[in-house]
Enzyme design. Sequence first.
Site, PDB file in Angstrom:
ATOM      1  N   ASP A  30       9.610  -2.466  21.258  1.00  0.00           N
ATOM      2  CA  ASP A  30       7.998  -2.561  20.657  1.00  0.00           C
ATOM      3  C   ASP A  30       7.054  -2.513  21.663  1.00  0.00           C
ATOM      4  OD1 ASP A  30       7.143  -3.755  17.253  1.00  0.00           O
ATOM      5  OD2 ASP A  30       5.612  -3.275  18.838  1.00  0.00           O
ATOM      6  N   LEU A 154      15.574  -3.504   1.946  1.00  0.00           N
ATOM      7  CA  LEU A 154      15.667  -5.028   1.785  1.00  0.00           C
ATOM      8  C   LEU A 154      14.374  -5.340   1.286  1.00  0.00           C
ATOM      9  CD1 LEU A 154      13.632  -6.061   4.285  1.00  0.00           C
ATOM     10  CD2 LEU A 154      15.415  -5.180   5.670  1.00  0.00           C
ATOM     11  N   LEU A 268      11.625  -7.745 -14.574  1.00  0.00           N
ATOM     12  CA  LEU A 268      10.801  -7.910 -15.831  1.00  0.00           C
ATOM     13  C   LEU A 268      10.153  -9.048 -16.035  1.00  0.00           C
ATOM     14  CD1 LEU A 268      13.489  -6.462 -18.512  1.00  0.00           C
ATOM     15  CD2 LEU A 268      11.452  -5.071 -17.878  1.00  0.00           C
ATOM     16  N   CYS A 278       4.930  -3.485   0.361  1.00  0.00           N
ATOM     17  CA  CYS A 278       5.799  -2.214  -0.073  1.00  0.00           C
ATOM     18  C   CYS A 278       5.064  -1.605  -1.155  1.00  0.00           C
ATOM     19  CB  CYS A 278       7.177  -2.360   0.199  1.00  0.00           C
ATOM     20  SG  CYS A 278       7.977  -2.942   1.558  1.00  0.00           S
ATOM     21  N   ARG A 345       0.353 -10.138   2.538  1.00  0.00           N
ATOM     22  CA  ARG A 345      -0.112  -8.861   2.515  1.00  0.00           C
ATOM     23  C   ARG A 345      -0.314  -8.407   0.988  1.00  0.00           C
ATOM     24  NH1 ARG A 345       3.209  -5.700   6.874  1.00  0.00           N
ATOM     25  NH2 ARG A 345       4.864  -7.358   6.170  1.00  0.00           N
TER      26      ARG A 345
HETATM   27  C1  UDX Z   1      10.279  -4.325  -2.289  1.00  0.00           C
HETATM   28  C2  UDX Z   1      11.628  -3.777  -2.923  1.00  0.00           C
HETATM   29  O1  UDX Z   1      12.273  -4.669  -3.921  1.00  0.00           O
HETATM   30  C3  UDX Z   1      12.617  -3.611  -1.785  1.00  0.00           C
HETATM   31  O2  UDX Z   1      13.605  -3.007  -2.275  1.00  0.00           O
HETATM   32  C4  UDX Z   1      12.060  -2.546  -0.766  1.00  0.00           C
HETATM   33  O3  UDX Z   1      12.665  -2.400   0.223  1.00  0.00           O
HETATM   34  C5  UDX Z   1      10.835  -3.161  -0.134  1.00  0.00           C
HETATM   35  O4  UDX Z   1       9.817  -3.578  -1.376  1.00  0.00           O
HETATM   36  P1  UDX Z   1       9.434  -6.694  -1.622  1.00  0.00           P
HETATM   37  O5  UDX Z   1       8.288  -6.159  -1.482  1.00  0.00           O
HETATM   38  O6  UDX Z   1       9.873  -7.724  -0.681  1.00  0.00           O
HETATM   39  O7  UDX Z   1      10.568  -5.803  -1.883  1.00  0.00           O
HETATM   40  O8  UDX Z   1       9.736  -7.935  -2.951  1.00  0.00           O
HETATM   41  P2  UDX Z   1       9.900  -7.792  -4.312  1.00  0.00           P
HETATM   42  O9  UDX Z   1      10.992  -8.756  -4.342  1.00  0.00           O
HETATM   43  O10 UDX Z   1      10.393  -6.348  -4.694  1.00  0.00           O
HETATM   44  O11 UDX Z   1       8.532  -8.069  -5.108  1.00  0.00           O
HETATM   45  C6  UDX Z   1       7.649  -7.313  -4.994  1.00  0.00           C
HETATM   46  C7  UDX Z   1       6.461  -7.915  -5.931  1.00  0.00           C
HETATM   47  O12 UDX Z   1       6.703  -7.653  -7.293  1.00  0.00           O
HETATM   48  C8  UDX Z   1       5.856  -9.458  -5.568  1.00  0.00           C
HETATM   49  O13 UDX Z   1       4.755  -9.619  -5.700  1.00  0.00           O
HETATM   50  C9  UDX Z   1       6.612  -9.738  -6.807  1.00  0.00           C
HETATM   51  O14 UDX Z   1       5.882 -11.233  -6.852  1.00  0.00           O
HETATM   52  C10 UDX Z   1       6.633  -8.988  -8.049  1.00  0.00           C
HETATM   53  N1  UDX Z   1       7.601  -8.976  -8.937  1.00  0.00           N
HETATM   54  C11 UDX Z   1       8.936  -8.882  -8.932  1.00  0.00           C
HETATM   55  C12 UDX Z   1       7.045  -9.213 -10.377  1.00  0.00           C
HETATM   56  O15 UDX Z   1       5.690  -9.599 -10.592  1.00  0.00           O
HETATM   57  N2  UDX Z   1       7.973  -9.343 -11.269  1.00  0.00           N
HETATM   58  C13 UDX Z   1       9.206  -9.113 -11.247  1.00  0.00           C
HETATM   59  O16 UDX Z   1       9.922  -9.043 -12.119  1.00  0.00           O
HETATM   60  C14 UDX Z   1       9.650  -9.103  -9.709  1.00  0.00           C
END
Ligand code: UDX
Length: 449
Positions: A30, A154, A268, A278, A345
């Site tokens: 990095d 991930l 859901l 992401c 973030r």
């Molecule tokens: C996500 C994808 O799941 C992962 O596969 C990809 O590689 C990167 O982006 P991440 O951002 O770590 O992962 O979080 P995730 O668990 O997906 O949750 C994302 C957001 O959705 C969070 O703010 C979470 O609180 C929200 N969420 C998730 C909901 O509001 N309702 C849900 O049912 C699930």
Amino acid sequence: MNICVTGTGYVGLVTGTCLAEVGHRVICMDHDGNKIQTLNAGQMPIYEPHLEELVRRNREKGRLSFTTDFGLANRDAEVVFICVGTPPLENGEADLSAVENVVREVASRSDSYRLVVEKSTVPVQTGEYVSRTLQIYCRGGQGHFDVASNPEFLREGSAVYDFFHPDRIVVGVDSPRAENILRELYRPILEGQFSCPVHSSCPASSPPTFLVTDVKSAELIKHASNSFLAMKISFVNAVADLCEKVGADVEKVARGMGLDVRIGKDFLRAGLGFGGFCFPKDLQAFVRIAEKIGYDFSLLREVEKINKGRIEVALEKLKKELWILQGKTIGVLGLAFKPQTDDTRFAPALELIRRLQREGAKIRAYDPKAAQKTAEEIPDIFFAASPYQAAEGTEALILATEWPEFRDLDWKKIRGSMVHPFIFDGRNFLDPAQLRAAGFRYEGMGRPG
Ligand code: UDX
């Protein structure tokens, strides 16, 4: 296998460390000297369950090392993973300048075969630019390169689990050589030949699918998957608003929907909406990608709109209960964009706090991991040392991130310390009946009053 990983953010650090854990020799590189110094000092730039132990173990075994020297990291590598950041530009498109820098370094500093693998989230057709750039800048005009796409799925907070127990490993390749190298690289995961850092004995599960496609399809799988999951969340949040209007319970509706295996129960959960680094950026990037090639992805623009609207819905609920927010003291439980991470973030909790501050409210907040990173963004709030201290003297208490520890709080004690016992459960995480029985006024998202 000798592997060079460029970029030590979430994706790079987790991927590099876990590949070392399954036996490969990995050098993570990095340009951020501070980050490399932190890692070489045995500290972690991020909080991610199980990761610190894995980094320590694999450094000790000499399978994992960190450097700012690309030459060193690339010297004996057969595979170079591109895991650098692709943050959003002003217009929402992904900034690919760091990706191009890596590709030019690989091209100009490699004198033998390299498989260059996209792992950062990049727009479709990036692979074509990577191939062309490799040919343009390769030493001596003729470089031995293959380009592949190996998107990352991930999740923060369960990244190590997700590496060892993926649903699928997607590889986009244009040559049998590239396919064989990646199949060999992931063989320990595909054959379950690893000691799992998460489980003493792993729950029985079928081996992940090793899905081989062309590069462009693999690039699209990433954006399409994240956008679909975000759409599922916005869908259930739209249903939550409907439930409020007719007195139904979105939790029951989501359960009824999720029992249909075609729909699936995951993602859901109604609430304050999705955040993190992401979904928001991948959604925007996908809309821009589509626009550039002449397709109006209005469906995804609506997903974004619904998600942004969650904060307004929350604010209306607080105003309905507290009337004027000016001068009110409001407690906030949870700051991270989701539990099990210190990442803030695009966290809905922080967006809600900014809105409440604009209304003149005073904030007392608690988060088991994310207070420090929040203080870097919003310094002028009171950071409580416990959920109880956050609730003291407040007129409302918001649950913004569903950390497991918030479920079993001493609500009687909290009620006694609040000026007005009002709980706004922004994640439908708590038990309304239990809280009402404890003398609280309870408001969820899409739950009957
Ligand atoms: C996500 C994808 O799941 C992962 O596969 C990809 O590689 C990167 O982006 P991440 O951002 O770590 O992962 O979080 P995730 O668990 O997906 O949750 C994302 C957001 O959705 C969070 O703010 C979470 O609180 C929200 N969420 C998730 C909901 O509001 N309702 C849900 O049912 C699930």
